[in-house]
Design a protein around this motif. Structure first.
Motif, mmCIF file in Angstrom:
data_model
loop_
_atom_site.group_PDB
_atom_site.id
_atom_site.type_symbol
_atom_site.label_atom_id
_atom_site.label_comp_id
_atom_site.label_asym_id
_atom_site.label_seq_id
_atom_site.Cartn_x
_atom_site.Cartn_y
_atom_site.Cartn_z
ATOM 1 N N UNK A 117 0.819 -1.207 0.000
ATOM 2 C CA UNK A 117 0.000 0.000 0.000
ATOM 3 C C UNK A 117 0.849 1.251 0.000
ATOM 4 N N UNK A 118 1.881 1.233 0.835
ATOM 5 C CA UNK A 118 2.755 2.401 0.943
ATOM 6 C C UNK A 118 3.502 2.645 -0.359
ATOM 7 N N UNK A 119 3.934 1.570 -0.982
ATOM 8 C CA UNK A 119 4.679 1.696 -2.231
ATOM 9 C C UNK A 119 3.804 2.334 -3.313
ATOM 10 N N UNK A 120 2.576 1.830 -3.416
ATOM 11 C CA UNK A 120 1.672 2.362 -4.440
ATOM 12 C C UNK A 120 1.275 3.806 -4.095
ATOM 13 N N UNK A 121 0.779 3.985 -2.858
ATOM 14 C CA UNK A 121 0.331 5.317 -2.442
ATOM 15 C C UNK A 121 1.471 6.321 -2.452
ATOM 16 N N UNK A 122 2.633 5.870 -1.994
ATOM 17 C CA UNK A 122 3.793 6.765 -1.933
ATOM 18 C C UNK A 122 4.217 7.215 -3.313
ATOM 19 N N UNK A 123 4.258 6.269 -4.248
ATOM 20 C CA UNK A 123 4.658 6.618 -5.611
ATOM 21 C C UNK A 123 3.694 7.637 -6.200
ATOM 22 N N UNK A 124 2.398 7.385 -5.983
ATOM 23 C CA UNK A 124 1.395 8.318 -6.517
ATOM 24 C C UNK A 124 1.544 9.697 -5.858
ATOM 25 N N UNK A 125 1.636 9.722 -4.528
ATOM 26 C CA UNK A 125 1.741 10.986 -3.802
ATOM 27 C C UNK A 125 2.979 11.769 -4.204
ATOM 28 N N UNK A 126 4.087 11.045 -4.315
ATOM 29 C CA UNK A 126 5.361 11.684 -4.663
ATOM 30 C C UNK A 126 5.306 12.273 -6.080
ATOM 31 N N UNK A 127 4.814 11.475 -7.019
ATOM 32 C CA UNK A 127 4.767 11.958 -8.404
ATOM 33 C C UNK A 127 3.844 13.165 -8.527
ATOM 34 N N UNK A 128 2.667 13.054 -7.916
ATOM 35 C CA UNK A 128 1.727 14.172 -7.998
ATOM 36 C C UNK A 128 2.294 15.413 -7.320
ATOM 37 N N UNK A 129 2.986 15.213 -6.196
ATOM 38 C CA UNK A 129 3.572 16.347 -5.474
ATOM 39 C C UNK A 129 4.613 17.068 -6.314
ATOM 40 N N UNK A 130 5.474 16.301 -6.966
ATOM 41 C CA UNK A 130 6.502 16.912 -7.817
ATOM 42 C C UNK A 130 5.840 17.620 -8.994
ATOM 43 N N UNK A 131 4.851 16.944 -9.574
ATOM 44 C CA UNK A 131 4.166 17.491 -10.741
ATOM 45 C C UNK A 131 3.488 18.819 -10.418
ATOM 46 N N UNK A 132 2.709 18.838 -9.348
ATOM 47 C CA UNK A 132 1.966 20.058 -9.022
ATOM 48 C C UNK A 132 2.885 21.138 -8.460
ATOM 49 N N UNK A 133 3.927 20.702 -7.740
ATOM 50 C CA UNK A 133 4.826 21.692 -7.157
ATOM 51 C C UNK A 133 5.682 22.349 -8.218
ATOM 52 N N UNK A 134 6.031 21.599 -9.240
ATOM 53 C CA UNK A 134 7.018 22.059 -10.211
ATOM 54 C C UNK A 134 6.367 22.726 -11.416
ATOM 55 N N UNK A 135 5.246 22.181 -11.866
ATOM 56 C CA UNK A 135 4.624 22.707 -13.089
ATOM 57 C C UNK A 135 3.341 23.440 -12.735
ATOM 58 N N UNK A 136 3.269 24.659 -13.199
ATOM 59 C CA UNK A 136 2.097 25.498 -12.941
ATOM 60 C C UNK A 136 0.827 24.807 -13.450
ATOM 61 N N UNK A 137 0.944 24.221 -14.634
ATOM 62 C CA UNK A 137 -0.207 23.553 -15.238
ATOM 63 C C UNK A 137 -0.691 22.424 -14.325
#
Lengths: 309, 236
Positions: A117-137
């Protein structure tokens, strides 16, 4: 008469009433008329206690609590074994459960669920966090929705997941994934947002591609926040696990606990609780180890500095 | 002016929130020429430099720059999570030859022993020298310096200025040094331009090397002229 600028070795041998002398490593200014009324600076910062004293102080309360537990649950004490098992009984039960392999089987089942669960949730959370934090879009597109979903207490999704995914492993893993994705998302997003804009500009000027920028600059700079997120996620995953394992399970620490409840086995319950506590403690240690390994540039600067010279 | 150009800026305009910062700037810099850009605080010096770096877009006009251009900023802007050598190599594929070049660049700024150090362990002057090595290792055709000495202490500033002068003589990139320090401009540059009210004001060439000596009358005269252009009254 003149004041010496500092202690000299000779002044320690031949006492000179006007000179500063070193005694037992501390500077003592001999009484000189013009220094009358002066005194050494009082320590402004509290001095650290000896390490042994520190250690004793730290373990004092836990030991007192165990003693209280033992005292309260002794034969003829105020607490009956049906309410809370005695420490000795808990230890015997632990040894039995561990010896027969029951504890390990259930623990490994729980660990596997939590890790997946942590692996799946963590990967999703991390990717989304980088995406939203880094790209305005990414932020405009995703952040409002994620912030909205975040406010849903994830435990409320449990029944729905059982309806959707049946009673197997899937709803449990999905619940933990959902629970862990949000703390990682939020902290990664905040971490990425706090990256020094000037460093980003510099990296851009030196021709780093967007991907390289994320890998070399953004993620390392966001690591402190990211690891805080991981720490929270590990705690939340345990919470999700306890909830998930109390419904429709035949294995896991939560199952062990629920079945103990049916027979009023407070000793087994306490063993399970202690296992959870130990789990949480080890998870925290793991994150600290990761902090040490992943952020070598944050280690004590004195050492690297000395090493560089 | 003869020879190839390193920079051509024509009719550059840029405003922030309705306030014009660049109001039709024209500037040519020849290849290998060291130009100092002076101007009062808020005169658009840094904006012009950021335009040349691609960090700002012009509202009108055009700016042409060579392919290989690098920069040193007021702060070192090193990547904290990468060791000194990695910072010098930033954005380049780290081949063996490039590593050697990076080590050589660090040697040029006197920091070859610090290749494996973390940026946070360096002093301000050392970090700025790493930033200089990072800018020079790519053998830029255009080197943009945005007040690179401003954050240094007085002694470190003198030695770093000397180092920059020496390295620019050796590598001959075209240099645009943005500064508000008139003496620094005279000591380092072949040519000094002053940005006033969003336009190029004074444009002086320093042909006489004697003018770089602080005790020479030509130095004092030029200094007075530049300060007057910048609106600072100087006692004669």
């Amino acid at each position: 008469m003149t004041l010496t600028t500092g202690p000299s070795p000779s002044s320690a041998v031949v006492p000179d009433p006007t000179a500063a002398v070193v005694q037992d490593g501390s500077l003592v200014v001999a009484a000189a008329p013009e220094a009358a009324g002066l005194q050494p600076p009082t320590a402004v910062l509290p001095t650290a206690r000896p390490r042994l004293v520190q250690l004793v102080l730290r373990v004092l309360l836990p030991i007192a609590l165990v003693v209280l537990w033992w005292w309260a649950t002794r034969p003829g004490g105020w607490v009956r074994p049906q309410v809370l098992a005695a420490p000795g009984q808990v230890w015997t039960t632990f040894a039995d459960l561990a010896g027969s392999g029951v504890l390990w089987d259930n623990l490994s089942a729980s660990l596997q669920r939590a890790a997946t669960g942590l692996l799946i949730g963590g990967t999703i959370g991390l990717s989304l966090g980088v995406l939203t934090g880094f790209a305005k879009l990414g932020e405009e597109l995703l952040d409002p929705t994620l912030q909205m979903l975040r406010t849903i207490p994830f435990l409320a999704l449990g029944p729905l997941f059982i309806v959707w995914f049946g009673i197997g492993e899937t709803p449990k893993v999905v619940l933990i994934a959902v629970a862990t994705a949000f703390p990682l998302y939020l902290n990664t997003y905040a971490g990425v947002r706090s990256v020094d804009r000037r460093s980003l500009e510099a990296a851009r000027v030196f021709g780093l591609s967007r991907l390289a920028l994320v890998r070399r600059v953004v993620v390392p700079a966001a690591l402190p926040g990211l690891l805080v997120g991981l720490r929270v996620a590990l705690g939340v995953s345990l919470l999700g696990l306890i909830f998930a394992e109390q419904i429709n399970t035949t294995q896991g620490i939560g199952y062990l606990m629920t079945s103990a409840m049916a027979f009023f086995q407070t000793d087994v319950m306490v063993v399970c609780i202690l296992v959870y506590a130990l789990w949480g403690l080890l998870a925290d240690l793991l994150v600290r180890l990761l902090e040490h390994l992943l952020m070598p540039w944050r280690r004590t600067h004195a050492r690297t500095r000395a090493g560089a010279r | 002016m003869s020879g190839p150009l390193a920079v051509r800026i024509s009719g550059a305009e840029k405003s922030f929130g309705g306030r014009p910062v660049l109001a039709g700037v024209d500037l040519d810099i020849a290849a290998g020429e060291f130009v100092a850009l002076l101007g009062r605080s808020g005169s658009g010096k840094t904006t012009l430099l950021r335009v040349l770096l691609g960090l700002e877009q012009l509202d009108a006009g055009a700016a042409l720059v060579p392919d290989r251009r690098t920069a040193v900023f007021q702060e070192p802007r090193l990547i904290e999570s990468t060791r000194v050598l990695g910072n010098v190599l930033l954005g380049q594929r780290p081949t063996a030859a490039r590593r050697d070049a990076a080590r050589a660049a660090l040697a040029e700024v006197g920091l070859e022993a610090h290749a494996g150090a973390w940026p946070s362990t360096l002093s301000g002057g050392e970090a700025q020298r790493v930033a200089l090595a990072r800018a020079l290792v790519r053998e830029p055709e255009l080197l943009l310096l945005d007040e690179p000495f401003a954050a240094l202490d007085a002694l470190t500033r003198l030695t770093t200025q000397g180092l920059v002068a020496e390295l620019c003589r050796r590598h001959r990139p075209a240099v645009l040094l943005v500064t508000h320090d008139v003496e620094e401009a005279i000591l380092l540059a072949d040519r000094i331009v002053v940005l006033t009210d969003g336009r190029m004001g004074l444009d002086v060439r320093i042909d006489d090397p004697a003018a770089r000596r602080r005790d020479h009358p030509a130095f004092t005269a030029l200094r007075g002229r530049l300060l007057a252009e910048l609106g600072v009254p100087v006692a004669a």
